[in-house]
Scaffold this motif. Structure first.
Motif, short mmCIF file in Angstrom:
data_model
loop_
_atom_site.label_atom_id
_atom_site.label_comp_id
_atom_site.label_asym_id
_atom_site.label_seq_id
_atom_site.Cartn_x
_atom_site.Cartn_y
_atom_site.Cartn_z
N PRO A 186 -4.91 -8.86 1.86
CA PRO A 186 -6.07 -9.86 1.41
C PRO A 186 -5.77 -11.06 0.53
O PRO A 186 -6.26 -11.93 0.69
N GLY A 187 -5.01 -10.51 -0.46
CA GLY A 187 -4.59 -11.57 -1.34
C GLY A 187 -3.75 -12.62 -0.78
O GLY A 187 -3.87 -13.81 -1.23
N GLY A 241 2.41 -4.48 2.67
CA GLY A 241 1.65 -3.57 2.56
C GLY A 241 0.13 -3.76 2.54
O GLY A 241 -0.35 -4.90 2.60
N PRO A 242 -0.50 -2.86 2.85
CA PRO A 242 -2.05 -3.15 3.33
C PRO A 242 -2.92 -3.91 2.20
O PRO A 242 -3.73 -4.31 2.09
N LYS A 243 -2.63 -3.50 0.81
CA LYS A 243 -3.13 -3.78 -0.28
C LYS A 243 -2.75 -5.37 -0.76
O LYS A 243 -3.88 -6.00 -1.32
N ARG A 244 -1.81 -5.87 -0.10
CA ARG A 244 -1.50 -7.38 -0.71
C ARG A 244 -1.93 -8.41 0.27
O ARG A 244 -1.88 -9.78 0.18
#
Length: 58
Positions: A25-26, A20-23
């Motif tokens: 960068p982490g 998913g695009p939210k994870r």
């Protein structure tokens, strides 16, 4: 022979579906910290070896 643009694009799409695009960068931050720690460990190890070789010569 390196990967073509289509192969890279397919891998990126699969990674986006999995994480998913939210994870992403982490994950990038975690990977960067792991690489930094690995390099620091290697540097410390080589520093210790050079220190111990100086002690052995004396």
């Amino acid at each position: 022979m390196g990967p073509s643009i289509w192969q890279i694009l397919i891998v990126v799409v699969i990674v986006l579906f999995i994480f998913g695009p939210k994870r992403i960068p982490g994950l990038g931050k975690s990977l960067g910290e792991a690489i930094k720690g690995f390099r620091k460990g290697i540097k410390e190890d080589t520093d210790e070896e050079s220190d111990s070789s100086k002690i052995d010569k004396n």
